[in-house]
Design an enzyme around this catalytic site. Structure first.
Site, mmCIF file in Angstrom:
data_model
loop_
_atom_site.group_PDB
_atom_site.id
_atom_site.type_symbol
_atom_site.label_atom_id
_atom_site.label_comp_id
_atom_site.label_asym_id
_atom_site.label_seq_id
_atom_site.Cartn_x
_atom_site.Cartn_y
_atom_site.Cartn_z
ATOM 1 N N PRO A 92 29.958 49.017 29.140
ATOM 2 C CA PRO A 92 30.334 47.681 29.596
ATOM 3 C C PRO A 92 29.297 46.996 30.472
ATOM 4 O O PRO A 92 28.610 47.633 31.262
ATOM 5 C CB PRO A 92 31.625 47.930 30.385
ATOM 6 C CG PRO A 92 31.584 49.368 30.756
ATOM 7 C CD PRO A 92 30.859 50.060 29.636
ATOM 8 N N ASN A 93 29.248 45.686 30.287
ATOM 9 C CA ASN A 93 28.422 44.756 31.072
ATOM 10 C C ASN A 93 26.935 44.803 30.733
ATOM 11 O O ASN A 93 26.168 43.987 31.229
ATOM 12 C CB ASN A 93 28.639 44.958 32.590
ATOM 13 C CG ASN A 93 30.093 44.723 32.977
ATOM 14 O OD1 ASN A 93 30.632 43.666 32.682
ATOM 15 N ND2 ASN A 93 30.745 45.703 33.587
ATOM 16 N N ARG A 109 22.174 39.871 34.663
ATOM 17 C CA ARG A 109 23.001 40.676 35.569
ATOM 18 C C ARG A 109 22.137 41.369 36.623
ATOM 19 O O ARG A 109 21.325 42.245 36.293
ATOM 20 C CB ARG A 109 23.716 41.735 34.735
ATOM 21 C CG ARG A 109 24.552 42.688 35.533
ATOM 22 C CD ARG A 109 25.026 43.854 34.676
ATOM 23 N NE ARG A 109 25.845 44.741 35.472
ATOM 24 C CZ ARG A 109 26.137 45.985 35.144
ATOM 25 N NH1 ARG A 109 25.681 46.489 34.008
ATOM 26 N NH2 ARG A 109 26.882 46.720 35.927
ATOM 27 N N TYR A 153 18.760 45.803 37.761
ATOM 28 C CA TYR A 153 18.660 46.236 36.365
ATOM 29 C C TYR A 153 17.407 45.734 35.646
ATOM 30 O O TYR A 153 17.148 46.131 34.514
ATOM 31 C CB TYR A 153 19.924 45.805 35.598
ATOM 32 C CG TYR A 153 21.169 46.477 36.138
ATOM 33 C CD1 TYR A 153 21.324 47.854 36.047
ATOM 34 C CD2 TYR A 153 22.169 45.748 36.778
ATOM 35 C CE1 TYR A 153 22.441 48.491 36.560
ATOM 36 C CE2 TYR A 153 23.293 46.369 37.297
ATOM 37 C CZ TYR A 153 23.426 47.738 37.182
ATOM 38 O OH TYR A 153 24.527 48.369 37.694
ATOM 39 N N ASN A 160 23.988 55.033 27.323
ATOM 40 C CA ASN A 160 24.143 54.488 28.675
ATOM 41 C C ASN A 160 25.616 54.117 28.787
ATOM 42 O O ASN A 160 26.024 53.046 28.324
ATOM 43 C CB ASN A 160 23.254 53.264 28.907
ATOM 44 C CG ASN A 160 23.395 52.781 30.355
ATOM 45 O OD1 ASN A 160 24.312 53.187 31.078
ATOM 46 N ND2 ASN A 160 22.493 51.913 30.780
ATOM 47 N N ALA A 215 29.544 51.906 33.572
ATOM 48 C CA ALA A 215 30.578 52.336 34.525
ATOM 49 C C ALA A 215 31.496 53.422 33.956
ATOM 50 O O ALA A 215 32.026 54.245 34.710
ATOM 51 C CB ALA A 215 31.400 51.134 34.966
ATOM 52 N N GLU A 233 21.542 61.079 28.227
ATOM 53 C CA GLU A 233 22.184 60.028 29.036
ATOM 54 C C GLU A 233 21.087 59.214 29.721
ATOM 55 O O GLU A 233 20.111 59.786 30.225
ATOM 56 C CB GLU A 233 23.079 60.692 30.092
ATOM 57 C CG GLU A 233 23.775 59.705 31.032
ATOM 58 C CD GLU A 233 24.586 60.422 32.110
ATOM 59 O OE1 GLU A 233 24.582 61.685 32.155
ATOM 60 O OE2 GLU A 233 25.208 59.728 32.928
ATOM 61 N N HIS A 259 20.340 55.760 32.400
ATOM 62 C CA HIS A 259 20.759 54.658 33.279
ATOM 63 C C HIS A 259 19.505 53.890 33.671
ATOM 64 O O HIS A 259 18.481 54.495 34.028
ATOM 65 C CB HIS A 259 21.453 55.181 34.538
ATOM 66 C CG HIS A 259 22.727 55.906 34.244
ATOM 67 N ND1 HIS A 259 23.927 55.248 34.037
ATOM 68 C CD2 HIS A 259 22.985 57.223 34.089
ATOM 69 C CE1 HIS A 259 24.870 56.146 33.775
ATOM 70 N NE2 HIS A 259 24.328 57.354 33.797
ATOM 71 N N ARG A 262 22.363 54.716 44.856
ATOM 72 C CA ARG A 262 23.271 53.576 45.007
ATOM 73 C C ARG A 262 24.591 53.990 45.666
ATOM 74 O O ARG A 262 24.623 54.957 46.405
ATOM 75 C CB ARG A 262 23.451 52.912 43.633
ATOM 76 C CG ARG A 262 22.123 52.412 43.063
ATOM 77 C CD ARG A 262 22.299 51.717 41.738
ATOM 78 N NE ARG A 262 23.159 50.557 41.877
ATOM 79 C CZ ARG A 262 23.724 49.927 40.851
ATOM 80 N NH1 ARG A 262 23.519 50.362 39.608
ATOM 81 N NH2 ARG A 262 24.483 48.880 41.058
HETATM 82 C C1 DQA Z 1 24.178 51.750 34.859
HETATM 83 C C2 DQA Z 1 24.612 52.283 36.210
HETATM 84 C C3 DQA Z 1 26.135 52.246 36.344
HETATM 85 O O1 DQA Z 1 26.529 52.745 37.625
HETATM 86 C C4 DQA Z 1 26.637 50.828 36.201
HETATM 87 O O2 DQA Z 1 28.055 50.810 36.242
HETATM 88 C C5 DQA Z 1 26.119 50.137 35.008
HETATM 89 C C6 DQA Z 1 24.736 50.360 34.590
HETATM 90 C C7 DQA Z 1 22.645 51.667 34.735
HETATM 91 O O3 DQA Z 1 22.154 51.537 33.618
HETATM 92 O O4 DQA Z 1 21.946 51.695 35.749
HETATM 93 O O5 DQA Z 1 26.802 49.304 34.410
HETATM 94 O O6 DQA Z 1 24.626 52.638 33.840
#
Ligand code: DQA
Length: 149
Positions: A11-12, A19, A24, A75, A78, A99, A101, A108
Site C-alpha cells: 500500500p501507498n 509521497r 522515499y 516491498n 505497511a 524483501e 524497503h 524510523r
Molecule cells: C516502506 C517502509 C514501511 O514502513 C512503510 O509503511 C512503507 C514503505 C519502505 O519502502 O521504506 O509504506 O516499506
C-alpha cells in the site's frame, strides 16, 4: 525465457515520487518498475511488476508467485509490519524471496521495526531507495538461477 521474477508492492507505493520524498526519494513507481525490468532483463529474466493497496490482493499475488514465479521480490510496505495473512502466504512460496524497503526502517518509528516478512525472506534490503530494488532483483535472479541448476 525462465519464469518471471515477481516484484510485488504494497500500500501507498503507488504514490511514490509525491509521497514524503525526503523519506522515499523522488523516483516514481514507474521509475522503480523500469529499473527492475532493466536489471532483470540484463540477467535473462522478465518481471511481473504489481502494486496494490489491498491486503487480500497481495496475498492472492503471493500465492500466484508460488505457482509461476522464478523468485519473489516484495516491498510489503505497511503490511510487512502487520499482516499475519501475508506471512502465512509467504510460507508457501517455495521460491527465493527478497524483501525490500526504500527507507531504512530500523532508523524510523519503533512500529516499523517488526516484520512478518523478514523471517521468511532469503535476504532483506532496506534504506537504499531505488537502488535497493535493483539489488533485490539482482539477488532474486541469482538465487533463482542457483536453485534451478
Ligand atoms: C516502506 C517502509 C514501511 O514502513 C512503510 O509503511 C512503507 C514503505 C519502505 O519502502 O521504506 O509504506 O516499506
Amino acid at each position: 525465457m525462465p519464469d518471471p521474477i515477481f516484484v510485488l508492492n504494497g500500500p501507498n507505493l503507488n504514490r511514490l515520487g509525491a509521497r514524503e520524498p525526503q523519506i522515499y526519494g523522488a523516483a516514481t513507481l514507474a521509475d522503480v518498475r523500469a529499473a527492475c525490468e532493466a536489471k532483470a532483463s540484463g540477467l535473462g529474466y522478465g518481471v511481473e511488476f504489481r502494486q496494490t493497496n489491498h491486503e487480500g490482493e497481495l496475498v492472492d499475488w503471493v500465492q500466484e508467485a508460488a505457482d509461476r514465479a522464478a523468485a519473489l521480490v516484495i516491498n510489503p510496505a505497511a503490511y510487512g509490519h502487520t499482516s499475519v495473512a501475508l506471512h502465512d502466504a509467504l510460507k508457501l512460496v517455495g521460491k527465493p524471496i527478497v524483501e525490500v524497503h526504500l527507507s531504512n526502517v530500523a532508523k524510523r518509528e519503533p512500529f516499523r521495526r517488526g516484520s512478518y516478512v523478514s523471517p521468511l525472506a532469503d535476504g532483506v534490503i532496506t534504506g537504499l531507495g531505488l537502488r535497493g530494488y535493483e539489488l533485490a532483483v539482482e539477488a532474486a535472479c541469482l538465487l533463482a538461477r542457483e536453485r534451478s541448476s
